[in-house]
Enzyme design. Structure first.
Site, PDB file in Angstrom:
ATOM      1  NE  ARG A 147       5.879  81.748   7.982  1.00  0.00           N
ATOM      2  CZ  ARG A 147       5.601  82.971   8.451  1.00  0.00           C
ATOM      3  NH1 ARG A 147       4.934  83.112   9.591  1.00  0.00           N
ATOM      4  NH2 ARG A 147       6.016  84.043   7.824  1.00  0.00           N
ATOM      5  CE1 TYR A 159       3.650  87.986   9.093  1.00  0.00           C
ATOM      6  CE2 TYR A 159       2.750  85.912   8.269  1.00  0.00           C
ATOM      7  CZ  TYR A 159       3.580  86.610   9.139  1.00  0.00           C
ATOM      8  OH  TYR A 159       4.356  85.918  10.019  1.00  0.00           O
ATOM      9  CG  ASP A 223       1.155  82.966  10.495  1.00  0.00           C
ATOM     10  OD1 ASP A 223      -0.052  83.095  10.796  1.00  0.00           O
ATOM     11  OD2 ASP A 223       2.083  83.527  11.122  1.00  0.00           O
ATOM     12  CG  HIS A 225      -0.169  87.284  10.401  1.00  0.00           C
ATOM     13  ND1 HIS A 225      -0.263  88.611  10.692  1.00  0.00           N
ATOM     14  CD2 HIS A 225       0.959  86.849  11.001  1.00  0.00           C
ATOM     15  CE1 HIS A 225       0.777  88.972  11.435  1.00  0.00           C
ATOM     16  NE2 HIS A 225       1.531  87.917  11.646  1.00  0.00           N
ATOM     17  CD  GLU A 249       1.713  80.918  13.158  1.00  0.00           C
ATOM     18  OE1 GLU A 249       2.518  80.344  12.396  1.00  0.00           O
ATOM     19  OE2 GLU A 249       1.991  81.959  13.782  1.00  0.00           O
ATOM     20  CD  GLU A 275       2.209  85.116  15.797  1.00  0.00           C
ATOM     21  OE1 GLU A 275       2.779  84.118  15.342  1.00  0.00           O
ATOM     22  OE2 GLU A 275       2.140  86.193  15.193  1.00  0.00           O
ATOM     23  NE  ARG A 296       3.099  80.047  15.958  1.00  0.00           N
ATOM     24  CZ  ARG A 296       4.378  80.310  15.715  1.00  0.00           C
ATOM     25  NH1 ARG A 296       5.327  79.538  16.204  1.00  0.00           N
ATOM     26  NH2 ARG A 296       4.715  81.353  14.994  1.00  0.00           N
ATOM     27  CD  GLU A 352       8.057  81.730  13.675  1.00  0.00           C
ATOM     28  OE1 GLU A 352       7.461  81.911  14.769  1.00  0.00           O
ATOM     29  OE2 GLU A 352       7.790  82.377  12.655  1.00  0.00           O
ATOM     30  CD1 TRP A 415      -0.490  93.385   8.108  1.00  0.00           C
ATOM     31  CD2 TRP A 415       0.454  92.713  10.022  1.00  0.00           C
ATOM     32  NE1 TRP A 415       0.797  92.993   7.816  1.00  0.00           N
ATOM     33  CE2 TRP A 415       1.401  92.567   8.971  1.00  0.00           C
ATOM     34  CE3 TRP A 415       0.841  92.351  11.319  1.00  0.00           C
ATOM     35  CZ2 TRP A 415       2.686  92.090   9.164  1.00  0.00           C
ATOM     36  CZ3 TRP A 415       2.109  91.867  11.532  1.00  0.00           C
ATOM     37  CH2 TRP A 415       3.031  91.748  10.467  1.00  0.00           C
TER      38      TRP A 415
HETATM   39  O1  KDG Z   1       5.945  91.124  15.309  1.00  0.00           O
HETATM   40  C1  KDG Z   1       4.995  90.375  14.595  1.00  0.00           C
HETATM   41  C2  KDG Z   1       5.631  89.073  14.185  1.00  0.00           C
HETATM   42  O2  KDG Z   1       6.182  88.462  15.308  1.00  0.00           O
HETATM   43  C3  KDG Z   1       4.649  88.129  13.546  1.00  0.00           C
HETATM   44  O3  KDG Z   1       4.059  88.742  12.446  1.00  0.00           O
HETATM   45  C4  KDG Z   1       5.392  86.879  13.108  1.00  0.00           C
HETATM   46  O4  KDG Z   1       3.325  85.735  12.800  1.00  0.00           O
HETATM   47  C5  KDG Z   1       4.527  85.704  12.932  1.00  0.00           C
HETATM   48  C6  KDG Z   1       5.180  84.390  12.957  1.00  0.00           C
HETATM   49  O5  KDG Z   1       4.456  83.402  12.954  1.00  0.00           O
HETATM   50  O6  KDG Z   1       6.404  84.348  12.989  1.00  0.00           O
HETATM   51 MG    MG Z   2       2.452  83.801  13.225  1.00  0.00          MG
END
Ligand code: KDG
Ligand code: MG
Length: 415
Positions: A147, A159, A223, A225, A249, A275, A296, A352, A415
């Protein structure tokens, strides 16, 4: 075989974990992960105050019935706190069932379908030289998929980027420099800043540089995010097509699954999401319209092994694969559960993997191991994870929050 006790264990070996330990009247012990990063005590209370007493005296073998009892019986459905709690019970009961059988859990899930679970690691850097060092470090360690997250010119902290300049407190990553744990131990969340246009301009230049340096073969992931609108996400996916990503992602926020339709119309870059989803229902549209390529959800947040296996079976109908969330806020118990499931299912994609800290491994003593880019679950009975109370006592809970994000004009952003 009756459930005799259900203990909620909160510890912080570098970061916070919530673990459920179920013990049966004949002495079998099972563990489940219920960690919800930044909201840990809400799940601990749900388990302690609303679930533990309901479990006492139940038949520990009745996993499906217990799942339905807790899901339907709550009346208030879904949500991360409820589903992490149910996940912990479900995982602990699978751990017990496998121990009673004297088999590693994957044997009860159909046995091995592969030699190990292919992983991807997290490389990052504030700039290209740092990023390239991080990628090389991961390749040296045996990772076969990476990643890629980088700093963005003009933004102080982004991030997924860990470095001396952008360091978070917390768990051990590949090295201190690239250690990335976004939840900081602080009374209030840290505030980060964000500029979508700068990101959309910068990201393709990074992937072009990475392909030029590391060649066309290496599987690369990224990612976003949850930060883009559908049309911005479509633009990003299109601009990254020449660099042949394994996946892109969380391009849009999770609440509106239909947003992925617009993204899909415009790009062939594979998409991963989920996720922060909790149930199979969050995936219904995405699967049936084939709007994504990878799921995810982790065992920990999607209602456990029982529920995630159902999600994967449903995904398989549409040729969609697993891509289980595995940052350090998934405890070794949650990771072990993902590996037993991942090694057994037909539609495994990738796992991951961010290595946990030495203190975390000392507490949970996982038997899974990393070998040449693959994670392999332990061969002993159950999940192959333990919980050392003495080590836990030395690491009490400390409040921590994930950051919040503001645009440059000060307004709140995802975020
Ligand atoms: O607690 C938040 C994380 O799990 C997240 O920010 C991690 O996006 C993430 C990832 O893909 O690992
Ligand atoms: Mg993620």
């Amino acid at each position: 075989m009756k459930i005799a006790s259900a203990e909620v264990l909160v510890s912080s070996p570098g970061r916070n974990f919530v673990t459920l330990r179920i013990t049966t009247d004949d002495g079998f012990v099972g563990l489940g992960d219920a960690t919800l990063n930044g909201r840990e005590l809400a799940v601990a209370s749900y388990l302690r105050d609303h679930i533990a007493a309901l479990l006492i005296g139940r038949d520990a073998h009745q996993i499906e019935d217990t799942w339905q009892y807790l899901y339907r019986g709550a009346y208030w459905r879904r949500g991360p706190v409820t589903m992490a709690s149910i996940a912990a019970v479900d995982t602990a009961l699978w751990d017990i069932k496998a121990k009673v059988a004297g088999l590693p859990l994957y044997q009860l899930l159909g046995g091995k379908s592969r030699v190990g679970c292919l992983t991807y690691g997290h490389a990052s850097g504030v700039d290209l030289p740092e990023l390239f060092d991080s990628i090389r470090e991961h390749l040296d360690q045996g990772y076969r998929a990476i990643r890629v997250q980088t700093g963005i010119p003009g933004l102080d902290s982004v991030y997924g980027v860990a470095s001396s300049k952008n360091a978070g407190a917390g768990d051990s990553g590949v090295s201190a420099r690239y250690d990335h744990e976004p939840a900081r131990r602080s009374a209030v969340p840290v505030e980060e800043s964000w500029d979508t246009r700068a990101y959309l301009r910068h990201a393709p230049t990074v992937f072009e540089a990475v392909r030029n340096e590391f060649g066309p073969e290496l599987p690369l992931l990224h990612d976003s995010h949850h930060r883009l609108t559908p049309i911005q996400a479509a633009k990003l996916g299109k601009s990254l097509e020449p660099y042949d990503l394994f996946w892109l992602e969380d391009v849009t926020p999770a609440e509106n699954q239909a947003a992925l339709r617009r993204v899909r119309e415009h790009t062939t870059t594979p998409l991963a999401i989920g996720e922060v989803f909790n149930t199979i229902w969050d995936y219904r549209e995405l699967f049936e319209e084939q709007l994504i390529d990878y799921v995810r959800s982790p065992v920990t947040h999607a209602g456990g092994i029982t529920a995630l296996r159902r999600i994967f079976d449903y995904a398989a109908v549409y040729q969609i694969k697993s891509g289980v969330h595995g940052p350090t806020d998934i405890s070794p118990v949650g990771l072990a559960a993902a590996l037993h499931l991942g090694i057994a299912i037909p539609n495994f994609g990738i796992q991951e993997y961010m290595k946990h800290s030495a203190a975390t491994d000392e507490l949970f003593r996982p038997t899974y191991f990393f070998d040449g880019g693959y994670l392999v679950p332990g061969d002993g009975p159950g999940l192959g994870v333990d919980y050392d109370d003495l080590v836990a006592d030395a690491h009490p809970y400390e409040g921590a929050y994930l950051p919040v994000n503001r645009l440059l004009d000060g307004s709140m952003h995802d975020w």
